[in-house]
Write an enzyme that holds these catalytic residues in place. Structure first.
Site, mmCIF file in Angstrom:
data_model
loop_
_atom_site.group_PDB
_atom_site.id
_atom_site.type_symbol
_atom_site.label_atom_id
_atom_site.label_comp_id
_atom_site.label_asym_id
_atom_site.label_seq_id
_atom_site.Cartn_x
_atom_site.Cartn_y
_atom_site.Cartn_z
ATOM 1 N N LYS A 182 -19.562 0.594 -6.348
ATOM 2 C CA LYS A 182 -19.175 -0.725 -6.841
ATOM 3 C C LYS A 182 -20.299 -1.420 -7.603
ATOM 4 C CE LYS A 182 -15.076 -0.360 -5.122
ATOM 5 N NZ LYS A 182 -15.133 1.066 -4.806
ATOM 6 N N ARG A 237 -6.908 6.338 -9.676
ATOM 7 C CA ARG A 237 -5.768 7.064 -9.107
ATOM 8 C C ARG A 237 -4.505 6.245 -9.349
ATOM 9 N NH1 ARG A 237 -4.835 3.562 -5.078
ATOM 10 N NH2 ARG A 237 -6.595 2.650 -3.952
ATOM 11 N N ARG A 278 5.725 -3.986 1.022
ATOM 12 C CA ARG A 278 5.305 -2.814 1.790
ATOM 13 C C ARG A 278 5.886 -2.919 3.206
ATOM 14 N NH1 ARG A 278 -0.850 -1.210 -0.010
ATOM 15 N NH2 ARG A 278 -0.728 -1.958 -2.163
#
Length: 449
Positions: free
Chosen positions: A116, A293, A337
Site C-alpha cells: 500500500k 482481481r 451480500r
C-alpha cells in the site's frame, strides 16, 4: 483462445466463473477441499479435483496442489476468482512458469499494487490524488506520533500489506496512538507476514467509491463506471450500488480519468478496481488502493452496462479484444451480500442449510454458492450469496431489492437478511446521502435516560 479453464476458488465466485466459461464452450475444472465436496460449483464443473484434505482452510492456497491439478486435468488456464491466491504475484508467476495462462494482470502489476505504501507513492507520481500521509513505513510508535502530528488528527494507521478492510485502526488523538500502533503492527505481522504500517489522514465523513477498469491487450484502459461501496461493517463491504447517487457528472469524469491513469501506471491488463475515498461536500477524492482481481461486487456493473466481466477477463487473458467500450449506465443496480451471520452484531453463524428459496422476478439476479442440504462451515468466509437487483432508476431498484429480500428464504445457518430489510427502509440510505459510518450509526446503542 484456450479450451479449458481451472478455477482456483470456491463457492459463488467459482460457480460464477464456471457458468460463463461453459457458455463460451470451455471445459471447466474445479478444485475443492473435502468440506466443499457437496457444493454446487463442484457438481457444475466438467471435472473436479480434491485438494488439501488435511487443512481445509489452506486448501485453496496450496499452489503445488492447484498446479498439479491443472497438469493432471489438462487445463490450459487458471482463473483465481477473488481472495485466496487471486492477488498473489508468486502464484501468478508460477502459473506462467508452468506454461499455463493466468487470468489476471501481470505479476509486476500485482506486486506494485500489493504494497500500500509503494502503491500510494506510485499513484502520486502518476498524478492520481492521494490522501495526506507518510511516504515510508513508520518504524516506531514515536515515528507514527510525529507523522500524525504533521498530518493532523484523526489519522488511520494502516498495514502496508493489508487489504479487504483488515489491518487498520482510526486514531482520534495522541493518547490512543501507541496502543493502536502496537495492535495494527502485531496484527499485520501475524496475518500478512509484514508488520510495516503507514499513517494516513482519516476522513470521518466520506464515501467509499471504486472504479471498474479493464486493461485491453492493446494497452488501452477502459473505465467502466463507478460503484459506491460505503455500506460497511467493520470496514468490510456489505452492500454496493451503481452509479453513486451523490456524484455529479464532472466529478465522475475526473474520477474515471484518475482510474485510467492508475491502470496505465502499471500497464494493467484484465479486470481490476481502483478504490477511492470521496467527499461529496468538497468533491475531493483520494486513492485508497487497487484490487488486482475481480471484485465481489462486479455484478452491479454488469447489470447497468449489459456486459459479462468474466467473459472479458477470459478473452483478454487469451490476448483477444473483448469488444467492450465505455458507455453510460442504464438504470441503477444494488448488490446485497447475503452472509451467514447474525444481523445485529454480524458474528458468523454457520450451519447446515435446511431451506433455501431464492427470489426471482424482473431485474432480480442471485449469484449463490450454496443450496438446500449444503453446509456453511466456519473454515471459510461467511458469504453465501449475492442478491443483485437492477431497476430503471434508484427508486425502482430499492423497491425491487426490498421485495427480493422479503422473498429470500434461508433456514439453518444465521443470515443477515433482516439487516438488509432494515437497510432498505433506513431513511439515510434511502435518501442516498449516507457515508461509511452508516452501519455504525444503525447499530449504535440509544443513550440511556
Amino acid at each position: 483462445m484456450f479450451e479449458s479453464l481451472l478455477v482456483a476458488n470456491r463457492g459463488e465466485i467459482a460457480r460464477r466463473v464456471i457458468r460463463t466459461a461453459r457458455e463460451m464452450g470451455l471445459r471447466t475444472v474445479a478444485v475443492h477441499s473435502e468440506l466443499d465436496a457437496d457444493l454446487p460449483f463442484v457438481a457444475e464443473a466438467d471435472q473436479a479435483v480434491l485438494i488439501g484434505g488435511d487443512a481445509p482452510a489452506q486448501a485453496y492456497r496450496d499452489v503445488a496442489a492447484i498446479l498439479q491439478a491443472a497438469k493432471d486435468t489438462g487445463a490450459q488456464a487458471i482463473h483465481p476468482g477473488y481472495g485466496f491466491l487471486s492477488e498473489n504475484a508468486d502464484f501468478a508467476a508460477a502459473v506462467a512458469d508452468a506454461g499455463l495462462i493466468w487470468v489476471g494482470p501481470s505479476p509486476s502489476a500485482i506486486t506494485a499494487m500489493g504494497d500500500k505504501i509503494a502503491a500510494r507513492n506510485l499513484m502520486a507520481a502518476a498524478g492520481v490524488p492521494v490522501a495526506p500521509g507518510t511516504e515510508d513505513p513508520v518504524g516506531t510508535a514515536a515515528d507514527a506520533a510525529a507523522a500524525a502530528g504533521q498530518i493532523g488528527y484523526p489519522v488511520m494507521i494502516k498495514a502496508s500489506a493489508g487489504g479487504g478492510g483488515m489491518g487498520m485502526a482510526v486514531v482520534d488523538g495522541a493518547e490512543q496512538l501507541v496502543a493502536e500502533y502496537e495492535k495494527v503492527t502485531a496484527f499485520a505481522g501475524r496475518m500478512f507476514g509484514d508488520a510495516s504500517v503507514f499513517v494516513e489522514r482519516y476522513f470521518p465523513s466520506v464515501r467509499h467509491v471504486e472504479v471498474q477498469i479493464l486493461g485491453l491487450p492493446d494497452g488501452r484502459i477502459l473505465a467502466l463506471g463507478e460503484r459506491d461501496c460505503s455500506v460497511q461493517r467493520r470496514n468490510q463491504k456489505v452492500a454496493e450500488e451503481t452509479p453513486c447517487p451523490v456524484m455529479d457528472p464532472a466529478t465522475r469524469e475526473q474520477l474515471l480519468q484518475a482510474a485510467r491513469d492508475a491502470g496505465a501506471a502499471v500497464s494493467y491488463r484484465g479486470a481490476g478496481t481502483v478504490e477511492f475515498l470521496f467527499s461529496p461536500g468538497t468533491k475531493e477524492f483520494f486513492f485508497l488502493e487497487m484490487n488486482t482481481r475481480l471484485q465481489v461486487e462486479h455484478p452491479i456493473t454488469e447489470e447497468v452496462l449489459g456486459i459479462d466481466l468474466v467473459r472479458a477477463q477470459l478473452l483478454v487473458a487469451a490476448g483477444e479484444d473483448p469488444g467492450l467500450a465505455e458507455a453510460p449506465p442504464t438504470g441503477h443496480a444494488i448488490e446485497l451480500r447475503i452472509n451467514a451471520e447474525d444481523p445485529k452484531r454480524f458474528l458468523p453463524g454457520p450451519g447446515v442449510i435446511t431451506s433455501w428459496v431464492e427470489p426471482s422476478g424482473d431485474g432480480v439476479r442471485v449469484d449463490s454458492g450454496y443450496g438446500p442440504g449444503t453446509t456453511v462451515t466456519p473454515a471459510y468466509d461467511s458469504l453465501m450469496a449475492k442478491l443483485i437487483v437492477h431497476g430503471a432508476d434508484r427508486a425502482q431498484a430499492l423497491e425491487r431489492a426490498a421485495a427480493a429480500v422479503a422473498g429470500f428464504q434461508i433456514a439453518g445457518p444465521k443470515s443477515n437478511l433482516a439487516f438488509h430489510a432494515e437497510l432498505l427502509t433506513n431513511p439515510e440510505f434511502v435518501s442516498g446521502a449516507y457515508d461509511t459510518a452508516l452501519v455504525a450509526r444503525m447499530r449504535a446503542r440509544p443513550p440511556k435516560n
